[in-house]
Write an enzyme that holds these catalytic residues in place. Structure first.
Site, PDB file in Angstrom:
ATOM      1  N   CYS A   3     -56.539 -15.266 -18.383  1.00 15.17           N
ATOM      2  CA  CYS A   3     -57.935 -15.651 -18.184  1.00 15.17           C
ATOM      3  C   CYS A   3     -57.900 -17.217 -18.204  1.00 15.17           C
ATOM      4  O   CYS A   3     -57.578 -17.938 -17.731  1.00 15.17           O
ATOM      5  CB  CYS A   3     -58.576 -15.498 -19.937  1.00 15.17           C
ATOM      6  N   HIS A  28     -54.905  -7.873 -19.332  1.00 15.08           N
ATOM      7  CA  HIS A  28     -56.646  -8.231 -18.649  1.00 15.08           C
ATOM      8  C   HIS A  28     -56.305  -7.613 -16.682  1.00 15.08           C
ATOM      9  O   HIS A  28     -55.199  -7.389 -16.625  1.00 15.08           O
ATOM     10  CB  HIS A  28     -55.517  -9.754 -18.301  1.00 15.08           C
ATOM     11  N   HIS A  42     -55.395  -6.554 -13.490  1.00 11.22           N
ATOM     12  CA  HIS A  42     -54.337  -7.078 -12.228  1.00 11.22           C
ATOM     13  C   HIS A  42     -53.520  -6.861 -12.272  1.00 11.22           C
ATOM     14  O   HIS A  42     -53.277  -5.333 -12.369  1.00 11.22           O
ATOM     15  CB  HIS A  42     -53.950  -8.425 -13.531  1.00 11.22           C
ATOM     16  N   HIS A  47     -61.436 -11.169 -19.179  1.00  8.16           N
ATOM     17  CA  HIS A  47     -60.759 -10.041 -19.667  1.00  8.16           C
ATOM     18  C   HIS A  47     -61.163  -8.765 -20.010  1.00  8.16           C
ATOM     19  O   HIS A  47     -60.036  -7.850 -20.437  1.00  8.16           O
ATOM     20  CB  HIS A  47     -60.536 -10.842 -20.701  1.00  8.16           C
ATOM     21  N   GLN A  49     -49.443  -6.715  -9.221  1.00  8.65           N
ATOM     22  CA  GLN A  49     -48.778  -7.858  -8.503  1.00  8.65           C
ATOM     23  C   GLN A  49     -48.465  -6.769  -7.383  1.00  8.65           C
ATOM     24  O   GLN A  49     -48.890  -6.748  -6.725  1.00  8.65           O
ATOM     25  CB  GLN A  49     -47.308  -7.346  -9.218  1.00  8.65           C
ATOM     26  N   CYS A  88     -55.111 -14.839 -23.979  1.00  5.99           N
ATOM     27  CA  CYS A  88     -54.240 -14.524 -22.664  1.00  5.99           C
ATOM     28  C   CYS A  88     -54.162 -15.276 -21.783  1.00  5.99           C
ATOM     29  O   CYS A  88     -54.771 -16.634 -20.930  1.00  5.99           O
ATOM     30  CB  CYS A  88     -55.534 -13.411 -22.024  1.00  5.99           C
ATOM     31  N   ASN A 118     -50.351  -1.713 -12.622  1.00  5.72           N
ATOM     32  CA  ASN A 118     -49.264  -1.107 -13.697  1.00  5.72           C
ATOM     33  C   ASN A 118     -50.410  -1.448 -14.852  1.00  5.72           C
ATOM     34  O   ASN A 118     -50.590  -2.223 -14.583  1.00  5.72           O
ATOM     35  CB  ASN A 118     -47.834  -1.857 -14.575  1.00  5.72           C
TER      36      ASN A 118
HETATM   37  O1  LIG Z   1     -43.848  -8.051 -14.546  1.00  2.00           O
HETATM   38  P1  LIG Z   1     -44.362  -7.113 -16.055  1.00  2.00           P
HETATM   39  O2  LIG Z   1     -45.902  -6.626 -15.898  1.00  2.00           O
HETATM   40  O3  LIG Z   1     -44.270  -7.763 -17.359  1.00  2.00           O
HETATM   41  O4  LIG Z   1     -42.939  -5.879 -15.916  1.00  2.00           O
HETATM   42  C1  LIG Z   1     -43.969  -4.307 -15.692  1.00  2.00           C
HETATM   43  O5  LIG Z   1     -43.717  -4.506 -14.561  1.00  2.00           O
HETATM   44  C2  LIG Z   1     -42.708  -4.421 -13.737  1.00  2.00           C
HETATM   45  C3  LIG Z   1     -41.924  -4.148 -12.393  1.00  2.00           C
HETATM   46  O6  LIG Z   1     -42.748  -2.600 -11.913  1.00  2.00           O
HETATM   47  C4  LIG Z   1     -40.486  -3.860 -14.562  1.00  2.00           C
HETATM   48  O7  LIG Z   1     -39.881  -4.302 -14.063  1.00  2.00           O
HETATM   49  C5  LIG Z   1     -41.200  -4.403 -15.403  1.00  2.00           C
HETATM   50  O8  LIG Z   1     -40.393  -3.194 -16.116  1.00  2.00           O
HETATM   51  C6  LIG Z   1     -42.659  -3.777 -16.360  1.00  2.00           C
HETATM   52  O9  LIG Z   1     -42.646  -4.326 -17.769  1.00  2.00           O
END
Ligand SMILES: O=P(O)(O)O[C@H]1O[C@H](CO)[C@@H](O)[C@H](O)[C@H]1O
Ligand SMILES: O=P(O)(O)O[C@H]1O[C@H](CO)[C@@H](O)[C@H](O)[C@H]1O
Lengths: 347, 347
Positions: free
Chosen positions: B55, B166, B168, B115, B170, B52, B155
């Site tokens: 991790c 894992h 997380h 994880h 963004q 991963c 996501n």
């Molecule tokens: O950056 P990651 O997590 O791999 O990517 C994911 O989230 C992003 C932001 O929503 C999207 O643009 C991607 O299509 C999705 O696969």
């Protein structure tokens, strides 16, 4: 530092039809993919499937028996999202809660009695019958007093929520203008009133001149990747002259439209050598009884695949919550689609 | 005929935050489903996974070694969609083609060294550290001259494009306001200027009064299904007092926010007894250096599942081309989420 250029540097592009922007991240296609992959469905289907609720002569769940149709066929959706016969009314509270009844009609448009075909595998003269049926439905539904918008569309492939591979599309017709068509109505009208010219007619002229995003053309139609495309291989089919709605097409234009529909989807199938999934639909003038010289009919293809037959672009987190985003440029996508053969890979 | 009521009859609802509508088809949930089903991922994961890239102590693809972090950790995304160091500029042609460079920073926010965990399986004091890190990142990124918007999101689940289980999230921070936050900015400001009051503060007061769409509340936050929800089990977490951005939360509010985040996601997991996928994100004031009394921070959850752990709602054809559409009412969804236990089904 080098000058800004949109082949290499992250940027936003404006969509004059919707007034919205798309975030383009050309450098991002290099990212490895360890996430979900889609199943490829390449089972050979029979020409007639006893268990299919769209095949001729079969009995549907509600007991109705399908006619022995020979080419195309339409009927009212058994599980319609919009209904004709409902009490009308509205609800309002403090200016913050607002609801309004919405009447409508949902139809299923069956493209062929052949359970095993898809548009790219059908003949142009067969697809022309689909176009003719679309025109008839647009006219008949649109003529109803309470119908002001007719949305013709196709969901292809299980990844696009299609629950039956029998070639078919849908029509949802309703009282009010849905959000996206309403935005397109507003922006085309604004352009028309300020320039005395049609937005998409001017746009196509510019694209034909530049030859950077054109995929192919025939006598009456152009297929291109719009400058403001969101989905990786999004494309549009547009007429060369101004056509507000499908009933205005001449017989020759209908055949040319069918030809463009076939050629576009053959190229799509050839891109990753699979039955290429997409949602596609026609945007055209509202059926509100008024003239719409500001409108240019167009068919939009929204395909989810990004890298291969099994890896799609996920429209999630940032895309759902903030802004449309793409990982390859419209020009790069157009180059790849343009280079493809128009002979179906299955031969 | 019976009177219009939005528990039974197809209707549209208005979203005062975006100015858009959602088509609601309450009768449609009865439709059978023969389409694509999702995989359930219930493999027991190890606490630490050698392969991963999130991790602790592991080496990432670019050769960097992860620190031996003990709770939360953030770093610049190795495959950032937005970059800081690009040539700026713009492109324009005939008023129809418009592009502008866009600068930004993308970060990965790791929620835990474990994880095998997810937010609903973490302790409130651990989740509080995630909230603290979000606040720190919002403040630091937002303080940069060229950053005017900070989008925090998560996501969860491979069906939502998450490529690593894992725990997380963004952050994508950038120069301009993305489309959806820009709409919310515009509508909250309009409301504030015309009523001298905060749109979402008034809305929450109304919902607390009606008690029809509330899922749960704690001392400082309310979780509810918004009247205008699009996704089947969409929900929002909102503060009880007006908070423009996350840095304004008191220490007690941060803990209460973490508590609400946990309780919401435990209920989600319990709904279909699976690790419930979603995209979630925080909308809050732009980081443009101005005061934003019109803004009320809120966290939105957009989960795709409709009927079970394996059957999702497809946002395709009509939804992509015309209008958002849902098959169950917000009130029905709230009732189900409210009735669920806050003890995780895994025990
Ligand atoms: O950056 P990651 O997590 O791999 O990517 C994911 O989230 C992003 C932001 O929503 C999207 O643009 C991607 O299509 C999705 O696969
Ligand atoms: O009516 P169908 O084809 O079963 O349903 C499909 O298309 C509809 C219209 O885009 C969507 O609302 C559904 O989510 C999708 O599964």
């Amino acid at each position: 530092m080098a000058n800004f250029n949109f082949e290499d540097h992250p940027h936003r592009r404006y969509n004059p039809l919707t007034g919205e922007w798309v975030q383009v991240s050309p450098h991002r296609a290099k990212r490895p993919w360890q996430g979900q992959v889609e199943k490829i469905e390449e089972v050979k289907r029979p020409e007639h499937d006893e268990s299919c609720y769209l095949c001729a002569r079969n009995t549907r769940a509600n007991g109705e028996v399908n006619p022995d149709y020979q080419d195309v066929w339409s009927f009212d959706n058994d599980f319609a999202a919009l209904l004709e016969d409902i009490p009308t009314g509205s609800y309002e509270k403090g200016g913050l809660l607002k609801a309004e009844s919405e009447r409508g009609i949902c139809k299923v448009i069956v493209f062929s009695p052949r359970h095993d075909l898809t548009i790219p595998e059908m003949e142009v003269n067969e697809i022309s019958k689909v176009v003719d049926l679309w025109a008839k439905e647009y006219e008949e539904l649109g003529a109803k007093d309470f119908i002001n918008h007719v949305q013709i569309f196709e969901n292809k492939g299980s990844v696009m929520g299609c629950s039956n591979p029998h070639p078919h599309g849908q029509i949802w017709a309703q009282e009010t203008l849905p959000d996206l068509p309403a935005k397109k109505q507003e922006n085309q009208l604004k352009y028309f009133e300020s320039k005395n010219s049609n937005l998409l007619v001017d746009y196509v002229r510019m694209e034909l001149d530049m030859q950077e995003r054109i995929i192919f053309e025939n006598e009456h139609f152009v297929a291109l990747v719009p400058f403001w495309a969101i989905w990786p291989f999004e494309a549009m089919i547009l007429p060369k002259r101004q056509i507000s709605n499908i009933t205005e097409m001449t017989a020759a234009e209908r055949v040319a439209f069918a030809d463009a529909y076939k050629r576009m989807t053959v190229r799509y199938d050839n891109l990753f050598e699979c039955s290429f999934p997409y949602s596609a639909g026609i945007h055209q003038a509202p059926t509100d009884g008024k003239d719409h010289p500001e409108w240019q009919l167009h068919m939009t293809f929204l395909p989810p695949l990004l890298r291969s037959a099994t890896v799609k672009k996920f429209m999630v987190g940032y895309e759902l919550l903030a802004n449309a985003q793409r990982d390859i440029t419209a020009e790069g996508a157009a180059n790849r689609l343009r280079a493809l053969s128009e002979t179906h890979y299955k031969g």
